[in-house]
Write a protein that holds these residues in place. Structure first.
Motif, PDB file in Angstrom:
ATOM      1  N   UNK A  68       0.829  -1.214   0.000  1.00 16.16           N
ATOM      2  CA  UNK A  68       0.000   0.000   0.000  1.00 16.16           C
ATOM      3  C   UNK A  68       0.857   1.254   0.000  1.00 16.16           C
ATOM      4  N   UNK A  69       0.584   2.146   0.964  1.00 14.32           N
ATOM      5  CA  UNK A  69       1.408   3.356   1.127  1.00 14.32           C
ATOM      6  C   UNK A  69       2.703   2.922   1.803  1.00 14.32           C
ATOM      7  N   UNK A  70       3.608   2.370   0.987  1.00 15.94           N
ATOM      8  CA  UNK A  70       4.750   1.610   1.516  1.00 15.94           C
ATOM      9  C   UNK A  70       5.931   2.526   1.818  1.00 15.94           C
ATOM     10  N   UNK A  71       5.877   3.176   2.968  1.00 13.20           N
ATOM     11  CA  UNK A  71       6.913   4.159   3.301  1.00 13.20           C
ATOM     12  C   UNK A  71       8.102   3.583   4.060  1.00 13.20           C
ATOM     13  N   UNK A  72       7.991   2.324   4.511  1.00 14.89           N
ATOM     14  CA  UNK A  72       9.039   1.760   5.374  1.00 14.89           C
ATOM     15  C   UNK A  72      10.431   1.743   4.723  1.00 14.89           C
ATOM     16  N   UNK A  73      10.587   1.196   3.499  1.00 22.33           N
ATOM     17  CA  UNK A  73      11.947   1.145   2.937  1.00 22.33           C
ATOM     18  C   UNK A  73      12.565   2.532   2.779  1.00 22.33           C
ATOM     19  N   UNK A  99       0.655   0.974  -6.216  1.00 27.39           N
ATOM     20  CA  UNK A  99       0.830   1.927  -5.104  1.00 27.39           C
ATOM     21  C   UNK A  99       2.092   1.592  -4.308  1.00 27.39           C
ATOM     22  N   UNK A 100       2.282   0.293  -3.996  1.00 26.47           N
ATOM     23  CA  UNK A 100       3.477  -0.111  -3.237  1.00 26.47           C
ATOM     24  C   UNK A 100       4.735   0.075  -4.081  1.00 26.47           C
ATOM     25  N   UNK A 101       4.654  -0.311  -5.376  1.00 28.90           N
ATOM     26  CA  UNK A 101       5.830  -0.191  -6.257  1.00 28.90           C
ATOM     27  C   UNK A 101       6.293   1.270  -6.309  1.00 28.90           C
ATOM     28  N   UNK A 102       5.360   2.156  -6.587  1.00 30.93           N
ATOM     29  CA  UNK A 102       5.752   3.564  -6.762  1.00 30.93           C
ATOM     30  C   UNK A 102       6.180   4.200  -5.440  1.00 30.93           C
ATOM     31  N   UNK A 103       5.549   3.814  -4.341  1.00 35.20           N
ATOM     32  CA  UNK A 103       5.942   4.370  -3.038  1.00 35.20           C
ATOM     33  C   UNK A 103       7.393   4.030  -2.712  1.00 35.20           C
ATOM     34  N   UNK A 105       9.742   2.848  -5.139  1.00 44.60           N
ATOM     35  CA  UNK A 105      10.641   3.120  -6.275  1.00 44.60           C
ATOM     36  C   UNK A 105      11.004   4.591  -6.443  1.00 44.60           C
ATOM     37  N   UNK A 106      10.018   5.461  -6.280  1.00 41.01           N
ATOM     38  CA  UNK A 106      10.194   6.867  -6.684  1.00 41.01           C
ATOM     39  C   UNK A 106      10.811   7.712  -5.573  1.00 41.01           C
ATOM     40  N   UNK A 107      11.996   7.290  -5.147  1.00 39.13           N
ATOM     41  CA  UNK A 107      12.676   8.012  -4.070  1.00 39.13           C
ATOM     42  C   UNK A 107      13.321   9.293  -4.595  1.00 39.13           C
ATOM     43  N   UNK A 108      13.437  10.312  -3.749  1.00 41.59           N
ATOM     44  CA  UNK A 108      14.097  11.549  -4.188  1.00 41.59           C
ATOM     45  C   UNK A 108      15.603  11.355  -4.306  1.00 41.59           C
ATOM     46  N   UNK A 109      16.257  12.195  -5.115  1.00 38.13           N
ATOM     47  CA  UNK A 109      17.712  12.158  -5.246  1.00 38.13           C
ATOM     48  C   UNK A 109      18.366  12.224  -3.883  1.00 38.13           C
ATOM     49  N   UNK A 110      19.386  11.387  -3.696  1.00 40.81           N
ATOM     50  CA  UNK A 110      20.135  11.397  -2.446  1.00 40.81           C
ATOM     51  C   UNK A 110      19.774  10.268  -1.501  1.00 40.81           C
ATOM     52  N   UNK A 111      18.593   9.685  -1.699  1.00 45.72           N
ATOM     53  CA  UNK A 111      18.150   8.626  -0.776  1.00 45.72           C
ATOM     54  C   UNK A 111      17.676   7.405  -1.575  1.00 45.72           C
TER      55      UNK A 111
END
Ligand code: RP5
Length: 171
Positions: A68-73, A99-103, A105-111
Motif C-alpha cells: 500500500x502506502x509503503x513508506x518503510x523502505x 501503489x506499493x511499487x511507486x511508493x 521506487x520513486x525516491x528523491x535524489x540522495x536517498x
C-alpha cells in the motif's frame, strides 16, 4: 550462532508470506539474518530505533518490505547509510500493487532504495547475498554456483523442447 548480517523487516506480519522468500534465499546462501515487523506508520519510533541501531549491531544490508502506502523502505533509507533493498508487497490495502511499487521506487535524489519487482522478495534475498558476497568468498562462490544452476536448468528445458519443435539454434 553468528550474528545477523542482513535485517529483514516488514510493515506487518501479513507481509510474511511474501517476505519469507528473502529469508529462504539467505538460508540457501548460509547468511545469518534477523527478521521482524517494523511499521513506518504504526510504530514510527521503533522504525527509527531499528534504522539507527542496525549498522552498530553488525547488519550490512536491510531488506524492507511493505504494501500500500509503503513508506518503510524509504524512511529507513533516510536514516541509515546501509544499503536498503525495498520489496513492494501486493497487500490487502494495495489497489493493484502499483501503489506499493511507486511508493518504494520513486525516491528523491540522495536517498536510494534498491527496489525489486512486486512481491519479488526472492530477488531481494539474492541481491542482499550479492552485496555480502563482495566481501565474503564463500557466499560469492555459492552465488556463482546458483547462477550456474539457473543456466543449466534453462538448457535442460531447451533440450526438452527439442523433441517436439524444430530448432536450428544449437550453442
Ligand atoms: C502495510 O500495510 C503493511 O506493510 C502491509 O503490507 C499492509 C497491510 O497491513 P495489515 O493491515 O495486514 O497489518 O503497512
Amino acid at each position: 550462532m553468528s550474528h545477523p548480517l542482513v535485517g529483514i523487516i516488514m510493515g506487518s506480519d501479513s507481509d510474511l508470506s511474501v517476505m519469507q522468500a528473502a529469508a529462504d534465499m539467505l538460508k540457501h546462501f548460509n547468511i545469518p539474518f534477523e527478521l521482524t515487523v517494523v511499521s513506518a506508520h504504526r510504530t514510527p519510533l521503533r522504525m527509527v530505533q531499528y534504522a539507527e541501531s542496525a549498522q552498530k549491531r553488525g547488519i550490512k544490508v536491510i531488506i524492507a518490505g511493505a504494501g500500500g502506502a509503503a513508506h518503510l523502505p524509504g524512511m529507513v533509507a533516510s536514516i541509515t547509510t546501509l544499503p536498503v533493498i525495498g520489496v513492494p508487497v501486493k497487500s490487502s490495502n494495495s489497489i493493484d500493487g502499483w501503489d506499493s511499487v511507486l511508493s518504494i521506487l520513486q525516491m528523491p535524489n540522495g536517498v536510494p532504495v534498491a527496489t525489486v519487482a512486486l512481491n519479488a522478495a526472492k530477488n531481494a534475498g539474492i541481491l542482499a547475498a550479492q552485496i555480502i558476497g563482495t566481501s565474503d568468498g564463500l557466499v560469492a562462490a555459492a552465488l556463482q554456483q546458483y547462477k550456474h544452476d539457473l543456466s543449466a536448468e534453462v538448457l535442460k528445458k531447451a533440450e526438452g523442447l527439442k523433441a517436439n519443435w524444430e530448432n536450428k539454434f544449437d550453442v
